[in-house]
Structure formats: C-alpha cells, structure tokens
Write a protein that holds these residues in place. Structure first.
Motif, short mmCIF file in Angstrom:
data_model
loop_
_atom_site.label_atom_id
_atom_site.label_comp_id
_atom_site.label_asym_id
_atom_site.label_seq_id
_atom_site.Cartn_x
_atom_site.Cartn_y
_atom_site.Cartn_z
N THR A 22 0.83 -1.21 0.00
CA THR A 22 0.00 0.00 0.00
C THR A 22 0.87 1.26 0.00
N ILE A 23 1.98 1.20 0.74
CA ILE A 23 2.88 2.37 0.75
C ILE A 23 3.42 2.58 -0.67
N ALA A 24 3.77 1.48 -1.34
CA ALA A 24 4.26 1.58 -2.72
C ALA A 24 3.17 2.16 -3.63
N GLU A 25 1.93 1.77 -3.39
CA GLU A 25 0.82 2.28 -4.21
C GLU A 25 0.62 3.79 -3.96
N LEU A 26 0.70 4.18 -2.69
CA LEU A 26 0.56 5.62 -2.37
C LEU A 26 1.67 6.41 -3.04
N LYS A 27 2.89 5.84 -3.02
CA LYS A 27 4.02 6.50 -3.68
C LYS A 27 3.74 6.64 -5.18
N SER A 28 3.21 5.61 -5.79
CA SER A 28 2.96 5.69 -7.23
C SER A 28 1.86 6.70 -7.55
N GLN A 29 1.01 6.98 -6.54
CA GLN A 29 -0.01 8.02 -6.75
C GLN A 29 0.55 9.42 -6.44
N GLY A 30 1.84 9.48 -6.07
CA GLY A 30 2.47 10.78 -5.86
C GLY A 30 2.52 11.26 -4.43
N THR A 31 2.11 10.41 -3.47
CA THR A 31 2.15 10.83 -2.06
C THR A 31 3.60 10.86 -1.58
N THR A 32 3.96 11.92 -0.88
CA THR A 32 5.29 12.04 -0.31
C THR A 32 5.27 11.42 1.08
N ILE A 33 6.24 10.55 1.35
CA ILE A 33 6.17 9.77 2.60
C ILE A 33 7.52 9.78 3.32
N LEU A 34 7.45 10.03 4.63
CA LEU A 34 8.62 9.83 5.50
C LEU A 34 8.30 8.61 6.36
N LEU A 35 9.08 7.56 6.16
CA LEU A 35 8.76 6.26 6.75
C LEU A 35 9.82 5.86 7.76
N VAL A 36 9.38 5.63 9.01
CA VAL A 36 10.28 5.10 10.02
C VAL A 36 10.02 3.61 10.14
N GLU A 37 11.06 2.82 10.03
CA GLU A 37 10.86 1.37 10.06
C GLU A 37 12.02 0.66 10.73
N GLN A 38 11.69 -0.41 11.46
CA GLN A 38 12.75 -1.31 11.93
C GLN A 38 13.00 -2.40 10.91
N ASN A 39 11.99 -2.62 10.07
CA ASN A 39 12.16 -3.61 9.00
C ASN A 39 12.89 -2.94 7.83
N ALA A 40 14.22 -2.97 7.94
CA ALA A 40 15.05 -2.22 7.00
C ALA A 40 14.89 -2.73 5.57
N GLN A 41 14.81 -4.03 5.43
CA GLN A 41 14.71 -4.62 4.09
C GLN A 41 13.49 -4.06 3.34
N ALA A 42 12.34 -4.12 4.03
CA ALA A 42 11.10 -3.68 3.40
C ALA A 42 11.15 -2.18 3.11
N ALA A 43 11.65 -1.41 4.09
CA ALA A 43 11.65 0.04 3.93
C ALA A 43 12.60 0.48 2.82
N LEU A 44 13.81 -0.09 2.80
CA LEU A 44 14.79 0.34 1.80
C LEU A 44 14.39 -0.09 0.40
N SER A 45 13.65 -1.21 0.32
CA SER A 45 13.24 -1.70 -1.00
C SER A 45 12.35 -0.70 -1.72
N LEU A 46 11.57 0.06 -0.95
CA LEU A 46 10.66 0.98 -1.66
C LEU A 46 11.04 2.46 -1.52
N ALA A 47 12.11 2.73 -0.74
CA ALA A 47 12.45 4.14 -0.51
C ALA A 47 13.37 4.69 -1.60
N ASP A 48 13.19 5.97 -1.92
CA ASP A 48 14.14 6.65 -2.82
C ASP A 48 15.44 6.90 -2.09
N HIS A 49 15.32 7.38 -0.83
CA HIS A 49 16.50 7.65 -0.02
C HIS A 49 16.30 7.09 1.38
#
Ligand code: ATP
Length: 238
Positions: free
Chosen positions: A179-206
């Motif tokens: 869903t976060i990836a879908e929101l990103k594709s719709q243009g939503t800007t997101i600041l995501l705090v995660e302990q699950n680094a793999q999942a977070a880094l996979s979809l993050a620009d930075h």
C-alpha cells in the motif's frame, strides 16, 4: 528545487537525555524517504518533533517553505503534514467510519471527505466491509490500515508513518508495504520510520541509518540495501 521538508542540525532532548543529536535530512515532493535503525536510535523522537509534539533543543525544520519550529501541532496538521504514530492510536470504541471521519476534522467539504473515505476503502477493502464496527475489533494489521487511512484523510502533502509494520504477520506486513508503494505511485510524499530495513529500503528513494541519535549513513534505498555494513547490522547477514 526546494525540498518539501528540510530538517537541519536538529537536536531533541528528554531532560538531560539527548535523544537526537544534530541530524539533517530532506524530503523532496513525491519521494519516499526512510529512517531506519535499532530501538532507541531516535527515529520516533524525530517524527514527533517534526509534528510539533516535542520541542527541539536547537536546529530548524522547514516544511513547504515555512519554519515549523514553535508551530503548534494542530497548525502543522493544517499545513499538510500528517503523522500516523507508532502504536497506531485509533479510537477503539468509535466505528471504523467514525475514525476515518476524525482524520478530516479540519475539513468542511463533505463531498471531498466522502470521496476520500471511499479512497481509503479502495486501498483497504476490509475497512469498508467493517465500516460500522468498533475499530477496537480490528486485528493489529487492520488497525494499522485504519491509522494510515485516517492520516490520509487530511489530504497531507507529507505523510509520516512510524513503524507501520510493527507487530504484523509477514502477510499483513507485505500488504502494508504494497500500500505504501501504491501511495508513492499516486504521488504521495512519505517519511517512513521502520525497523524492517529490508522492506523500507526496497521501496524508498533515499534512506538514512540512525544510531544513538545520529545519522551514520545515508544513500539511495537501493544503495543502502546493498551496503555491506547495513546488511550486517540491519538485514541479519553475517
Ligand atoms: P523505537 O523503534 O524503539 O521507537 P526510536 O529510534 O524511535 O526507537 P526513540 O523512541 O526516538 O527511538 O528514542 C530515542 C531515545 O530517547 C531512547 O534512548 C529513549 O529511551 C529516549 N526516550 C524516548 N522517549 C522518551 C521519554 N518520553 N522520556 C525520556 N526518554 C525518552
């Protein structure tokens, strides 16, 4: 281009304990930026300070060209910054529909509110099925969906998500990340705090790696995902 959010030399303390020790980062419009790091690194403190819930010791936060430091939390929401906090904080006795409506408390456009409620229901069909039930009857993952749906109801320019995958089953976690990836594709800007680094880094620009109040490493999501020290420390590799 001026970033949507600019955090500069931010320091935040609880009494004598300095939890955030001078961090700087930016989030450009349309980007997903993630802060990763272990427990106690200062990630939640950073989000709570951006939201106006904590007062910084020093440093500056600029959002959409305006200085945020000293601005009360409710005004920050009105400026277009929504925060889905750690632990979700939904209202368990209110229905799911009522929880979503509360996310639009600053808005008066009934039609727009209704269409955004439908958007949340499209993102998370389970919320529609159970819209008239008390939110406390939802599972942890479903409550996370509701918290995200509610944060989106203010039509934020920036959505801050604090550990959306916390305590979720792998399947639920995948659903939330999709869903976060879908929101990103719709243009939503997101600041995501995660302990699950793999999942977070996979979809993050930075991404920025935080350790005891400092940013120790920054890079593109893909770069950090393949960085050896990140893989050892956060992705469970020897
Ligand atoms: P977690 O993933 O466990 O939430 P985090 O990276 O979000 O970790 P913070 O919750 O921001 O980290 O905590 C940073 C530091 O500040 C920790 O040492 C923590 O114990 C301390 N801290 C957090 N909240 C408070 C508080 N209300 N009073 C005192 N110290 C606090």
């Amino acid at each position: 281009m001026t970033p949507l959010l600019e955090v500069k030399d931010l320091k935040v303390a609880y009494g004598k304990i300095e939890a955030v020790k001078g961090i700087s980062f930016t989030v450009a419009a349309g980007e997903v930026v993630t802060l990763i790091g272990t427990n106690g690194a200062g990630k939640t403190t950073t989000l709570r300070t951006i939201s106006g819930l904590l007062k910084p010791l020093s440093g500056s936060i600029t959002f959409d060209g305006l200085p945020l430091t000293g601005t009360p939390a409710h005004k920050i929401v009105a400026l277009g910054l929504a925060h889905s906090p750690e632990g979700r904080h939904i209202f368990p006795r209110l229905t799911i529909a009522e929880n979503l409506q509360l996310g639009a408390f600053l808005r008066k456009d009934t039609e727009g509110i209704n269409s955004d409620i439908e958007r949340s229901y499209d993102l998370f069909p389970i919320l529609k099925e159970r819209s008239r039930q008390a939110a406390g009857t939802l599972s942890g993952g479903e409550q996370q969906m509701l918290a995200m749906g509610r944060a989106l109801m203010s039509r934020p320019k920036l959505l801050m998500l604090d550990e959306p995958s916390m305590g979720l089953s792998p399947i639920m976690m995948q659903k939330i990340m999709a869903t976060i990836a879908e929101l990103k594709s719709q243009g939503t800007t997101i600041l995501l705090v995660e302990q699950n680094a793999q999942a977070a880094l996979s979809l993050a620009d930075h991404g920025h790696v935080m350790e005891i109040g400092k940013i120790v490493l920054s890079g593109s999501g893909q770069h950090l995902l393949h960085d050896e020290s990140v893989r050892k420390a956060y992705l469970g590799e020897d």
